[in-house]
Structures are given as structure tokens and as C-alpha cells.
Design a protein around this motif. Structure first.
Motif, PDB file in Angstrom:
ATOM      1  N   TYR A  60       0.833  -1.212   0.000  1.00 52.19           N
ATOM      2  CA  TYR A  60       0.000   0.000   0.000  1.00 52.19           C
ATOM      3  C   TYR A  60       0.864   1.256   0.000  1.00 52.19           C
ATOM      4  O   TYR A  60       1.932   1.303   0.616  1.00 52.19           O
ATOM      5  N   ARG A  61       0.381   2.300  -0.711  1.00 51.02           N
ATOM      6  CA  ARG A  61       1.018   3.614  -0.708  1.00 51.02           C
ATOM      7  C   ARG A  61      -0.010   4.659  -0.276  1.00 51.02           C
ATOM      8  O   ARG A  61      -1.111   4.718  -0.793  1.00 51.02           O
ATOM      9  N   LEU A 195      -2.329  -2.526   7.423  1.00 50.66           N
ATOM     10  CA  LEU A 195      -2.353  -2.070   6.039  1.00 50.66           C
ATOM     11  C   LEU A 195      -3.094  -3.096   5.184  1.00 50.66           C
ATOM     12  O   LEU A 195      -3.133  -4.288   5.523  1.00 50.66           O
ATOM     13  N   PRO A 196      -3.690  -2.683   4.068  1.00 52.37           N
ATOM     14  CA  PRO A 196      -4.250  -3.659   3.133  1.00 52.37           C
ATOM     15  C   PRO A 196      -3.182  -4.671   2.716  1.00 52.37           C
ATOM     16  O   PRO A 196      -2.019  -4.306   2.532  1.00 52.37           O
ATOM     17  N   GLU A 197      -3.550  -5.916   2.608  1.00 49.22           N
ATOM     18  CA  GLU A 197      -2.677  -7.030   2.212  1.00 49.22           C
ATOM     19  C   GLU A 197      -1.776  -7.536   3.336  1.00 49.22           C
ATOM     20  O   GLU A 197      -1.031  -8.492   3.150  1.00 49.22           O
ATOM     21  N   SER A 216      -4.954  -7.304  -3.854  1.00 42.70           N
ATOM     22  CA  SER A 216      -5.074  -5.911  -4.264  1.00 42.70           C
ATOM     23  C   SER A 216      -6.385  -5.644  -4.995  1.00 42.70           C
ATOM     24  O   SER A 216      -6.737  -6.322  -5.952  1.00 42.70           O
ATOM     25  N   HIS A 217      -7.115  -4.668  -4.441  1.00 38.54           N
ATOM     26  CA  HIS A 217      -8.311  -4.107  -5.069  1.00 38.54           C
ATOM     27  C   HIS A 217      -9.521  -5.053  -5.097  1.00 38.54           C
ATOM     28  O   HIS A 217     -10.454  -4.824  -5.852  1.00 38.54           O
ATOM     29  N   TYR A 221      -9.367  -6.042   0.317  1.00 40.62           N
ATOM     30  CA  TYR A 221      -8.460  -4.888   0.211  1.00 40.62           C
ATOM     31  C   TYR A 221      -9.233  -3.594   0.475  1.00 40.62           C
ATOM     32  O   TYR A 221      -8.779  -2.727   1.233  1.00 40.62           O
ATOM     33  N   GLN A 222     -10.382  -3.447  -0.162  1.00 38.87           N
ATOM     34  CA  GLN A 222     -11.176  -2.229  -0.026  1.00 38.87           C
ATOM     35  C   GLN A 222     -11.654  -2.024   1.409  1.00 38.87           C
ATOM     36  O   GLN A 222     -11.671  -0.896   1.905  1.00 38.87           O
ATOM     37  N   GLU A 225      -8.651  -0.861   3.440  1.00 39.86           N
ATOM     38  CA  GLU A 225      -8.337   0.537   3.111  1.00 39.86           C
ATOM     39  C   GLU A 225      -9.342   1.483   3.758  1.00 39.86           C
ATOM     40  O   GLU A 225      -8.974   2.550   4.254  1.00 39.86           O
TER      41      GLU A 225
END
Length: 273
Positions: A60-61, A195-197, A216-217, A221-222, A225
Motif C-alpha cells: 500500500y502507498r 495495512l491492506p494485504e 489488491s483491489h 483490500y477495499q 483501506e
């Protein structure tokens, strides 16, 4: 004559003792020197144990929006995680590692660099940390204008690749054309959302492992986030340049204090204000 004889006997006794002491000292130095390469080889040994089938996970960023220079327009701060060897953006995590030690070894090998750039090129890069056991940013958010100077403040926590759960909450402000540290205080990593993941597993004395799942996504993940963005941090009240925070104090206890950001050396422990 008797004095000379006694001196000779004493000399014979002391000399071997001194010589033995010198040899012992030199031996200790050699042992220390020989242990140093062993410590240096520890990371290499761990790297050699990693399977070729592991999969890089970008990680994640953070993208934080706010008016950080007080010009009335919103900017976006974008997190970067760079391989210090290749100078390219790189993955933070891997899927398929046997244990956390392997992630730490792979991270050290990269000599990573973590920083934020801004969509407004007039705002300087915010350097977070570099080198060693660094996995980027664990948490960041726009705190709003805490010190009433007309600019938004940014808070962040570094994601260290270590086994400790002790960390620092850092509040930064952009003043006079540069980023400045406004205030810092202690926290525990387990207080932060994952964090996600990533799922952090904590034991009695600190971090035990990071479970990595490349989702991811998707919905998982959502949801992660969403939880991350909704987390309010550790500033629980604001009043005319003062903030009330929840911190880890020197006795390793949760503590609530008021901080005057215009006089950051002053801390008032008063939960009734």
C-alpha cells in the motif's frame, strides 16, 4: 642480598602472570573479531534460504490530500518506497515467505528509502527514513490545522521491519518553505489498523510475523483501506492551538495529556479540560 633474592622470586612469579593476562586479552579481541563476520553473514544465510517461487507484493502507498502550504488549494502528498540500490520504486512485501526473518533480510538487502512527494512542486519532498529495516509508512493522515497557522499538518508512523511494537507518532508542519517536526509522542504498533494485504501478528513482547496476502483491489483490500482511512489517529481533541493526545508514556502506560503546540515543551496532564 636477601632483598635482591626476594625481588628475583617476585619477578619470576609476576612475569608469567602478566604474560598470561596479555594473551587472554588478545584472545578476547580475536574472538570478537571472528564473531563480526558471523553477524554479517546472518542476513546472507537467511537470503539463501528463500525460495525462488516467492511473489513480490507491491504494498500500500498513502496519498494524503490537504492544504499544507496555506495557499488555499489542496495538494496531494504521495508516499514512495524506493530500492536504494536500483533507485527504483519497489515492492514492500512478498507472498510465500517461510517466516518474518526472510522479509527482514530482503528489506535490508534493498537499503530502502521512504519519502513523500507533493503534487505542488514548490513544496519540498518530506523524507521519512532510509536504509536498514524499513518498510515505508505504517500510517499517515491529514490532521488539519492543529497550531492555527493556516496550514494543514501531517502525521505519520514509520513501518519498521523489526520485532518491536514500540513506535513514534510524528506530526509535521510545512513552515518557511520546509517541513518541520511539530511534535512527537510514543505509541504501540498494535494500536494501528493493519495495512491492506498485511496482517500483523503480535506476541507478548512484540511483533511475531506479518501475514501477506496479495488481494489488491478486491473486497478484502477495499475494506482494509476503508478501515485505515477512517482511523482517527491519537489526537482526540483540539482547542486553539492545543491538542489532547493518547500516548505511551515512559512507564509504558496509556496516558492522556494536553499539548500546547505553540509551546511544545509544555505538557499538561489534565483530562478534564
Amino acid at each position: 642480598m636477601l632483598n635482591i633474592f626476594l625481588f628475583f622470586i617476585l619477578f619470576c612469579i609476576v612475569l608469567p602472570s602478566c604474560h598470561t593476562s596479555t594473551e587472554h586479552t588478545e584472545s578476547q579481541k580475536d574472538t570478537t573479531h571472528k564473531k563480526e563476520p558471523a553477524r554479517q553473514d546472518l542476513t546472507a544465510k537467511t537470503l539463501n534460504s528463500i525460495s525462488d517461487s516467492v511473489k513480490p507484493v507491491f504494498g500500500y502507498r498513502f496519498h494524503i490530500q490537504g492544504d499544507f502550504n496555506g495557499d488555499g488549494y489542496k495538494e496531494v502528498l504521495k508516499e514512495h518506497f524506493i530500492n536504494g540500490i536500483t533507485h527504483q520504486e519497489t515492492n514492500k512485501f512478498y507472498q510465500g515467505l517461510k517466516d518474518y526473518d526472510q522479509l527482514v533480510a530482503l528489506t535490508i538487502q534493498k537499503n530502502p528509502v521512504s519519502f513523500f512527494t507533493c503534487s505542488d512542486s514548490q513544496i519540498d519532498t518530506l523524507e521519512i527514513a532510509s536504509g536498514g529495516q524499513l518498510l515505508g509508512v505504517a500510517f499517515a493522515r491529514n490532521e488539519g490545522d492543529l497550531n492555527q497557522d493556516g496550514t494543514d499538518e501531517l502525521s505519520y508512523v514509520v513501518n519498521w521491519a523489526d520485532w518491536s511494537n514500540i513506535n513514534t507518532y510524528v506530526i509535521m508542519t510545512y513552515q518557511n518553505g520546509k517541513w518541520e517536526e511539530l511534535y512527537t509522542f510514543g505509541i504501540w504498533d498494535w494500536q494501528l489498523p493493519d495495512l491492506p494485504e498485511v496482517k500483523n501478528n503480535y506476541g507478548l513482547f512484540g511483533l511475531v510475523d506479518k501475514e501477506i496476502d496479495d488481494v489488491s483491489h478486491d473486497t478484502t483490500y477495499q475494506n482494509a483501506e476503508r478501515d485505515l482511512k477512517s482511523f482517527k489517529g491519537f489526537i482526540i481533541q483540539r482547542r486553539k492551538g492545543k491538542i489532547r493526545i493518547i500516548q505511551r508514556n515512559q512507564e509504558a502506560e496509556l496516558d492522556t495529556i494536553w499539548v500546547d503546540l505553540n509551546r511544545t515543551s509544555t505538557k499538561v496532564d489534565n483530562t478534564s479540560q
